[in-house]
Each structure stands twice: as structure tokens, then as C-alpha cells.
Design a protein around this motif. Structure first.
Motif, PDB file in Angstrom:
ATOM      1  N   GLY A 195       0.811  -1.208   0.000  1.00  0.00           N
ATOM      2  CA  GLY A 195       0.000   0.000   0.000  1.00  0.00           C
ATOM      3  C   GLY A 195       0.844   1.258   0.000  1.00  0.00           C
ATOM      4  N   ILE A 196       1.901   1.258   0.776  1.00  0.00           N
ATOM      5  CA  ILE A 196       2.792   2.427   0.815  1.00  0.00           C
ATOM      6  C   ILE A 196       3.494   2.610  -0.526  1.00  0.00           C
ATOM      7  CG2 ILE A 196       4.911   3.336   1.867  1.00  0.00           C
ATOM      8  CD1 ILE A 196       3.945   1.976   4.495  1.00  0.00           C
ATOM      9  N   VAL A 197       4.018   1.520  -1.074  1.00  0.00           N
ATOM     10  CA  VAL A 197       4.707   1.598  -2.370  1.00  0.00           C
ATOM     11  C   VAL A 197       3.729   2.016  -3.466  1.00  0.00           C
ATOM     12  CG1 VAL A 197       5.899   0.228  -4.125  1.00  0.00           C
ATOM     13  CG2 VAL A 197       6.514  -0.013  -1.726  1.00  0.00           C
ATOM     14  N   GLY A 198       2.513   1.492  -3.440  1.00  0.00           N
ATOM     15  CA  GLY A 198       1.511   1.875  -4.430  1.00  0.00           C
ATOM     16  C   GLY A 198       1.137   3.344  -4.328  1.00  0.00           C
ATOM     17  N   ALA A 199       1.007   3.859  -3.104  1.00  0.00           N
ATOM     18  CA  ALA A 199       0.692   5.282  -2.917  1.00  0.00           C
ATOM     19  C   ALA A 199       1.828   6.162  -3.433  1.00  0.00           C
ATOM     20  CB  ALA A 199       0.418   5.558  -1.451  1.00  0.00           C
ATOM     21  N   VAL A 200       3.049   5.748  -3.178  1.00  0.00           N
ATOM     22  CA  VAL A 200       4.204   6.504  -3.677  1.00  0.00           C
ATOM     23  C   VAL A 200       4.236   6.490  -5.200  1.00  0.00           C
ATOM     24  CG1 VAL A 200       6.730   6.558  -3.786  1.00  0.00           C
ATOM     25  CG2 VAL A 200       5.581   6.250  -1.595  1.00  0.00           C
ATOM     26  N   ALA A 201       3.948   5.334  -5.799  1.00  0.00           N
ATOM     27  CA  ALA A 201       3.937   5.241  -7.265  1.00  0.00           C
ATOM     28  C   ALA A 201       2.845   6.141  -7.854  1.00  0.00           C
ATOM     29  CB  ALA A 201       3.728   3.798  -7.702  1.00  0.00           C
ATOM     30  N   LEU A 202       1.683   6.158  -7.225  1.00  0.00           N
ATOM     31  CA  LEU A 202       0.613   7.043  -7.717  1.00  0.00           C
ATOM     32  C   LEU A 202       0.994   8.519  -7.577  1.00  0.00           C
ATOM     33  CD1 LEU A 202      -2.604   5.254  -6.401  1.00  0.00           C
ATOM     34  CD2 LEU A 202      -1.876   5.503  -8.785  1.00  0.00           C
ATOM     35  N   LEU A 203       1.630   8.860  -6.468  1.00  0.00           N
ATOM     36  CA  LEU A 203       2.064  10.251  -6.292  1.00  0.00           C
ATOM     37  C   LEU A 203       3.129  10.633  -7.313  1.00  0.00           C
ATOM     38  CD1 LEU A 203       2.237  10.557  -2.394  1.00  0.00           C
ATOM     39  CD2 LEU A 203       0.648  11.689  -3.946  1.00  0.00           C
TER      40      LEU A 203
END
Length: 91
Positions: A79-87
Motif C-alpha cells: 500500500g505504501i509503495v503503491g501510494a508513492v507510485a501514484l504520487l
């Protein structure tokens, strides 16, 4: 009791779905510009959803068995990595 087992199975399946991106990206069509961004965006959104889903069910349903704890850690990191990728895609 049965509900907790179904949720644990769903959270466990969510561990392996993001790895299918590696298989898809081996195709030439997946490396072209519009398709690549869409795929990465969808996988990132799924990873964020998986992290939130696992955390919410761990806390709300008191589903705290050993497998769920493993899913919580891994899906939380996803979830953290996915949020960073989206940002990074938005910037």
C-alpha cells in the motif's frame, strides 16, 4: 468465524496479484506509453486498496491470526509503495 477465513484468503490472494505485473510487462505492447501508465496506475491503485482492505479488516473484525499478520505487513508495504507510485505519476 467463516467470514474471517474468507477475508484471510482474500488478503492472501492480494499478496500475489501485484507480481503478475512482471509477467505482463514482458510483452512488447505493455511497454508502450499509454498502456504502461494505465497498467502501473491500476496496479498501484490495487496495491493501495489491498493495504487499506487488510488493515481495516485486521482492526475491525479482530481477525488476528498468524497468516493475517503476515498479510498485514506485506499488504501494508504494498500500500505504501503503491501510494508513492501514484504520487510520482501525478507529479
Amino acid at each position: 468465524m467463516k467470514k474471517n477465513k474468507i477475508i484471510t484468503v482474500l488478503c492472501t490472494l492480494m499478496l500475489f496479484i501485484p507480481w503478475s505485473l512482471i509477467v505482463l510487462r514482458s510483452n512488447d505492447w505493455a511497454l508502450k506509453s499509454p498502456t504502461a501508465e494505465i497498467m502501473i496506475g491500476c496496479y498501484s491503485a490495487f496495491m493501495v486498496f489491498g493495504g487499506i482492505f487488510t488493515i481495516a479488516n485486521y482492526i475491525k473484525n479482530h481477525n488476528q491470526n498468524v497468516l493475517m499478520k503476515i498479510c498485514l505487513i506485506i499488504n501494508g508495504m504494498y500500500g505504501i509503495v503503491g501510494a508513492v507510485a501514484l504520487l510520482l505519476m501525478l507529479i
